[in-house]
Design an enzyme around this catalytic site. Structure first.
Site, PDB file in Angstrom:
ATOM      1  N   TRP A  64       0.828  -1.221   0.000  1.00 53.51           N
ATOM      2  CA  TRP A  64       0.000   0.000   0.000  1.00 53.51           C
ATOM      3  C   TRP A  64       0.857   1.264   0.000  1.00 53.51           C
ATOM      4  CZ3 TRP A  64      -4.241  -1.496   4.202  1.00 53.51           C
ATOM      5  CH2 TRP A  64      -5.014  -2.552   3.700  1.00 53.51           C
TER       6      TRP A  64
ATOM      7  N   HIS B  25      13.053  -2.213  -1.619  1.00 52.20           N
ATOM      8  CA  HIS B  25      12.154  -1.777  -2.697  1.00 52.20           C
ATOM      9  C   HIS B  25      12.851  -0.664  -3.484  1.00 52.20           C
ATOM     10  CE1 HIS B  25       8.773   0.056  -4.748  1.00 52.20           C
ATOM     11  NE2 HIS B  25       8.139  -1.099  -4.572  1.00 52.20           N
TER      12      HIS B  25
ATOM     13  N   GLU C  92      11.406  -6.864  -9.645  1.00 52.20           N
ATOM     14  CA  GLU C  92      10.623  -5.691 -10.008  1.00 52.20           C
ATOM     15  C   GLU C  92      11.480  -4.751 -10.852  1.00 52.20           C
ATOM     16  OE1 GLU C  92       7.185  -4.869  -7.125  1.00 52.20           O
ATOM     17  OE2 GLU C  92       8.961  -3.961  -6.271  1.00 52.20           O
TER      18      GLU C  92
HETATM   19  P1  PGA Z   1       2.965  -1.026  -9.051  1.00 55.81           P
HETATM   20  O1  PGA Z   1       4.025  -1.101  -7.866  1.00 55.81           O
HETATM   21  O2  PGA Z   1       2.155  -2.264  -9.017  1.00 55.81           O
HETATM   22  O3  PGA Z   1       2.136   0.203  -8.731  1.00 55.81           O
HETATM   23  O4  PGA Z   1       3.748  -0.877 -10.310  1.00 55.81           O
HETATM   24  C1  PGA Z   1       4.722  -2.293  -7.619  1.00 55.81           C
HETATM   25  C2  PGA Z   1       5.681  -2.050  -6.509  1.00 55.81           C
HETATM   26  O5  PGA Z   1       6.185  -0.920  -6.373  1.00 55.81           O
HETATM   27  O6  PGA Z   1       5.967  -2.971  -5.725  1.00 55.81           O
END
Ligand code: PGA
Length: 263
Positions: free
Chosen positions: A11, A95, A167
């Protein structure tokens, strides 16, 4: 033993206590308990405590979005992994928003992963290259450095229990949100698993859970979950919308042919 599909909602820095509670209740109404799916919610630190007493733990697990690597002491403004022990099961570490906006270094991420497992919590380690890394042909080198540094102080057992989220920064909605092609995602996920295999052996690399994250919503999630070796998704923007997030869980359920629903 087959792995559960992991659906994590990050979130980020959104929702006050009332908003988080409302979203959690809406998700509770719509999401069923599926034995083969684990749904994890990552609210901001301030609302973790109230959410932790309201949440149905048969349905959801909680994650924190970050913590500090020292267990206690004069570190004004920080919250330690030790303090999160009774509240959460997982902590998101490294992240890209933390690496980019808060300059978290490879070594800092490594220390956070170590602090996380030392406190009996499960890390969700995020790795991923930027658009510039990709353009320069350095994606693999970046992933290699991020994975090998972060895992360097861990035992095999600790690694096989952890979660790694691939990611690509350019695919995250807040950094451009370009939709990644499943072929590319598969190749980078395979590469990450290979790094784990090189360090800890084949068995550990098969057991570690690897997720995909970056602009995942209910419309595109099936393409990522269908990738061989993809153990789930880390969802940002779409996790703030109960329709989209519960839709993602529905897709995961439909794709999991052996999934049992307990109502
Ligand atoms: P998003 O974010 O789904 O809004 O691209 C993914 C994340 O930052 O973990």
């Amino acid at each position: 033993m087959s792995k559960k599909t992991l659906i994590v909602g990050n979130w980020k820095m959104n929702l006050n206590t009332a908003g988080a509670s409302l979203l959690m209740h809406r998700l509770h109404e719509r999401i069923k308990i599926h034995r083969d799916i684990e749904v994890v919610l990552a609210p901001n630190l301030l609302v973790l405590q109230p959410i932790s007493v309201q949440i149905d733990r048969r349905k959801f697990r909680l994650a924190a979005q970050n913590a500090y690597q020292k267990d206690e002491g004069p570190y004004t403004g920080e919250v330690s992994f030790t303090m999160l022990q009774d509240l959460v099961h997982y902590v998101i570490i490294g992240h890209s928003e933390r690496r980019i906006h808060f300059n978290e270094s490879l070594d800092e991420v490594r220390d956070k992963v170590a602090a996380c497992v030392r406190n009996d919590l499960t890390p969700i380690l995020c790795v991923g290259e930027t658009h510039n890394d990709r353009k320069a042909g350095e994606s693999k080198q970046v992933l290699h450095d991020q994975v090998t540094t972060a895992l360097s102080n861990l035992t095999s057992q600790e690694v096989e229990n952890m979660v790694i989220a691939y990611e690509p920064v350019w695919a995250i909605s807040t950094f451009g949100g370009e939709l990644a092609k499943p072929d590319l995602v598969k190749s980078e996920m395979d590469f990450i698993r290979k790094q784990v295999a090189d360090l800890y052996g084949q068995k550990v690399s098969e057991r570690v859970r690897i997720l995909y994250g970056g602009s995942v919503d209910n419309n595109v999630v099936s393409g990522f979950l269908a990738i061989e070796g993809c153990d789930g998704v880390l969802v940002g923007g779409a996790s703030l919308n109960y329709h989209k997030f519960s839709g993602i869980v529905d897709v995961a359920y439909k794709l999991g042919h052996n999934g049992d629903s307990d109502g």
